[in-house]
Design a protein around this motif. Sequence first.
Motif, PDB file in Angstrom:
ATOM      1  N   ALA A  49      45.697  73.405  69.776  1.00  0.00           N
ATOM      2  CA  ALA A  49      44.416  72.711  69.769  1.00  0.00           C
ATOM      3  C   ALA A  49      43.404  73.437  70.638  1.00  0.00           C
ATOM      4  O   ALA A  49      42.213  73.407  70.374  1.00  0.00           O
ATOM      5  N   ASN A  50      43.877  74.087  71.698  1.00  0.00           N
ATOM      6  CA  ASN A  50      42.994  74.808  72.603  1.00  0.00           C
ATOM      7  C   ASN A  50      42.857  76.242  72.097  1.00  0.00           C
ATOM      8  O   ASN A  50      43.786  77.036  72.175  1.00  0.00           O
ATOM      9  N   ILE A  55      43.969  82.360  71.822  1.00  0.00           N
ATOM     10  CA  ILE A  55      43.540  83.750  72.001  1.00  0.00           C
ATOM     11  C   ILE A  55      44.335  84.402  73.126  1.00  0.00           C
ATOM     12  O   ILE A  55      44.870  85.496  72.973  1.00  0.00           O
TER      13      ILE A  55
ATOM     14  N   PRO B  64      35.770  74.976  73.142  1.00  0.00           N
ATOM     15  CA  PRO B  64      36.605  75.361  72.003  1.00  0.00           C
ATOM     16  C   PRO B  64      37.989  74.715  72.029  1.00  0.00           C
ATOM     17  O   PRO B  64      39.012  75.389  72.003  1.00  0.00           O
ATOM     18  N   ILE B  65      38.028  73.399  72.095  1.00  0.00           N
ATOM     19  CA  ILE B  65      39.286  72.667  72.053  1.00  0.00           C
ATOM     20  C   ILE B  65      39.191  71.670  70.915  1.00  0.00           C
ATOM     21  O   ILE B  65      38.266  70.860  70.865  1.00  0.00           O
ATOM     22  N   ILE B  66      40.146  71.743  69.983  1.00  0.00           N
ATOM     23  CA  ILE B  66      40.044  70.916  68.777  1.00  0.00           C
ATOM     24  C   ILE B  66      40.656  69.557  69.082  1.00  0.00           C
ATOM     25  O   ILE B  66      41.859  69.362  68.992  1.00  0.00           O
ATOM     26  N   ILE B  82      31.821  74.670  67.927  1.00  0.00           N
ATOM     27  CA  ILE B  82      32.335  75.120  69.233  1.00  0.00           C
ATOM     28  C   ILE B  82      31.556  76.326  69.734  1.00  0.00           C
ATOM     29  O   ILE B  82      30.919  77.032  68.966  1.00  0.00           O
ATOM     30  N   VAL B  83      31.650  76.539  71.074  1.00  0.00           N
ATOM     31  CA  VAL B  83      31.079  77.753  71.663  1.00  0.00           C
ATOM     32  C   VAL B  83      32.087  78.892  71.487  1.00  0.00           C
ATOM     33  O   VAL B  83      33.214  78.684  71.055  1.00  0.00           O
ATOM     34  N   PRO B  85      34.945  81.245  72.022  1.00  0.00           N
ATOM     35  CA  PRO B  85      36.120  81.203  72.895  1.00  0.00           C
ATOM     36  C   PRO B  85      36.509  82.558  73.481  1.00  0.00           C
ATOM     37  O   PRO B  85      37.235  82.606  74.462  1.00  0.00           O
TER      38      PRO B  85
END
Lengths: 233, 129
Positions: A49-50, A55, B64-66, B82-83, B85
Amino acid sequence: MLKNIIIAVILIVFAVLFFDLFMLYEARTGLTGIAQYYAQNGAKEVGAANLVTSIVVTYRGFDTLGEVTILFVAASIISFFLKLKENDESKNISSKDTTEILVTASNVLVPVIFLFGIYVFINGHLTPGGGFQGGAIIATGVALMILANPNIKINTQIIHWVESISGVGYVVVGIFGLILAGGFLDNKITGLGEFGALFSAGAIPIIYSFIGLKVGAEISNILNKYQKSQKND
Amino acid sequence: MINTEYFTLGHISLLLGFILIIVGFWGILTQKNIVKIILAFSIADAGINILIVSLGYVIGKTAPIIDGSVVQKAGIDVSDSIVDPVPQALVLTSIVIGFGVTALMLAYAMKLFTAKKTLHINKFNDLKW
């Protein structure tokens, strides 16, 4: 006098450059290039989720391995520089008595801080945080212990074993990725699981736990060396 | 008359980053105590990190966390909410390297103190000519 003028000139040149950059800055209105790809496919391919975690741990996992290595090298050099003489090992650190408040607070808070650090690195793929942040939180607990009792004996054997095992475990998980999935440090070795659950995103929680333990052990080791180096005077 | 165009989040964080970098350079160039110089290095470091993060800022977008604030579903395209990541991931690396460098500098400072019993930078003139 001349020195002050040179310093002022250097700072003014930097200020002018930065002011120019600041005036030219326009906030972006959309993602570009690789970020666009990560935003579109990150959740599907990695399952974390993060996106920053996906990345750091998967897309640029090799970077993170190097990062952990740099931290390890820094800790080793510090150990080398602050090595004690044989007869200094048994000495006590002379310090003022620490206050009752600090000692009691550290007794209460240190286990909670450790638990919070573990929470942060286990949930690194779901919430803000991750291995490095969790490891740093664990190390603040060790720092509090040292402040409360400057002569505390920290078991370096445990620190060394935790550090070695988590370092080896990180690389072994990476090699499993090479065998069972697409490449070194690929996280799809166990299947991605349900998106947003604690046991999801394949190997990311395992890798981040190893990183968290390793970073916590390394920073604690550095703090321990600083503490011991006070013995020689 | 102040131009309110410069009061966005991106501009403020960018300005904060630049100010911290200049304060850090000022400290490195003017301070005489080695520990203060190391602190100034850390301040400049923090400024550079804020700068990199603020360059990844996208107007009106969230972290950027869904999760609830974006859309909680795998395989969904979140690129318009989101911005960036990537700068955040790079800054994580940069913070860790900065920590390693600061810890090493402090160890050197301890070593220098045991050699001369002082931390005043002008006393360390063995290599000066």
